[in-house]
Design an enzyme around this catalytic site. Sequence first.
Site, PDB file in Angstrom:
ATOM      1  N   LYS A 150      21.576 -10.031   1.351  1.00  8.71           N
ATOM      2  CA  LYS A 150      22.685  -9.597   0.496  1.00  8.71           C
ATOM      3  C   LYS A 150      23.407 -10.832  -0.020  1.00  8.71           C
ATOM      4  O   LYS A 150      23.394 -11.879   0.610  1.00  8.71           O
ATOM      5  CB  LYS A 150      23.659  -8.725   1.291  1.00  8.71           C
ATOM      6  CG  LYS A 150      23.047  -7.428   1.739  1.00  8.71           C
ATOM      7  CD  LYS A 150      24.033  -6.590   2.502  1.00  8.71           C
ATOM      8  CE  LYS A 150      23.318  -5.315   2.942  1.00  8.71           C
ATOM      9  NZ  LYS A 150      24.095  -4.503   3.818  1.00  8.71           N
TER      10      LYS A 150
ATOM     11  N   ARG B 211      14.996  -7.063  -2.738  1.00 10.33           N
ATOM     12  CA  ARG B 211      15.255  -6.791  -4.157  1.00 10.33           C
ATOM     13  C   ARG B 211      15.490  -8.100  -4.904  1.00 10.33           C
ATOM     14  O   ARG B 211      15.659  -9.139  -4.296  1.00 10.33           O
ATOM     15  CB  ARG B 211      16.429  -5.839  -4.331  1.00 10.33           C
ATOM     16  CG  ARG B 211      17.689  -6.234  -3.606  1.00 10.33           C
ATOM     17  CD  ARG B 211      18.770  -5.201  -3.779  1.00 10.33           C
ATOM     18  NE  ARG B 211      18.326  -3.926  -3.274  1.00 10.33           N
ATOM     19  CZ  ARG B 211      19.014  -3.121  -2.511  1.00 10.33           C
ATOM     20  NH1 ARG B 211      20.229  -3.453  -2.168  1.00 10.33           N
ATOM     21  NH2 ARG B 211      18.538  -1.988  -2.100  1.00 10.33           N
TER      22      ARG B 211
ATOM     23  N   ALA C 254      18.008 -19.199   5.394  1.00 11.23           N
ATOM     24  CA  ALA C 254      16.928 -19.214   6.382  1.00 11.23           C
ATOM     25  C   ALA C 254      16.869 -17.882   7.127  1.00 11.23           C
ATOM     26  O   ALA C 254      17.889 -17.313   7.486  1.00 11.23           O
ATOM     27  CB  ALA C 254      17.139 -20.357   7.363  1.00 11.23           C
TER      28      ALA C 254
ATOM     29  N   HIS D  99       0.848  -1.186   0.000  1.00 11.49           N
ATOM     30  CA  HIS D  99       0.000   0.000   0.000  1.00 11.49           C
ATOM     31  C   HIS D  99       0.885   1.237   0.000  1.00 11.49           C
ATOM     32  O   HIS D  99       1.969   1.236   0.584  1.00 11.49           O
ATOM     33  CB  HIS D  99      -0.906   0.010   1.235  1.00 11.49           C
ATOM     34  CG  HIS D  99      -1.841  -1.147   1.278  1.00 11.49           C
ATOM     35  ND1 HIS D  99      -3.060  -1.147   0.655  1.00 11.49           N
ATOM     36  CD2 HIS D  99      -1.716  -2.379   1.831  1.00 11.49           C
ATOM     37  CE1 HIS D  99      -3.663  -2.306   0.853  1.00 11.49           C
ATOM     38  NE2 HIS D  99      -2.855  -3.080   1.563  1.00 11.49           N
TER      39      HIS D  99
END
Length: 173
Positions: free
Chosen positions: A168, A154, A148, A101
């Site tokens: 990362k 991204r 995990a 949202h």
Amino acid sequence: MIAATKKIKRECYLFCVRSTLLTLPLLRTASLKIQRNHLGLGQCAKLGLHVLFESPHRKGLFSVGKSVEIGSNAYIDYSGGFHVGDSVTISSDVRIFTHNHDIHSRGDWRTRQPIFTSLKIGDGAWIGANSIILPGVNNIGSGSVIGAGSVVTRDVPDDDIVAGNPAKSVGKR
């Protein structure tokens, strides 16, 4: 009448996902058949207990490849679209979100249209237990591994190993 039938099917699906009664071995097979029928999954997908597929805002596109395993208590939001390749493992307690949202605009955020993101998980990917895939992620590459407990914010390239919060790159396969 059709809407009522769809609602009944949805309620049966939710009952199968949430009910501990249906974890009994004799009833587990029936529960899996109802879930596969509701989701359009073939026999090739292996589902753990209490796996919930949900599209809370609209009917998103949904497809699952062959030999896919999804662990217990996984939650998958497919509002924005969800496509899984072959031989993918989604471990227990994974959370995948494909909508968000707009929180930056003033006013009641609940009255504005959600922002949808389609997610594609490539062949042979492995998502580790308790990982979270946030909206805005469009691609988890083929052969990639998500450690995990990671929080993915991204895209993940092919054959990449990611871990952490935020996730990362920590290596290559």
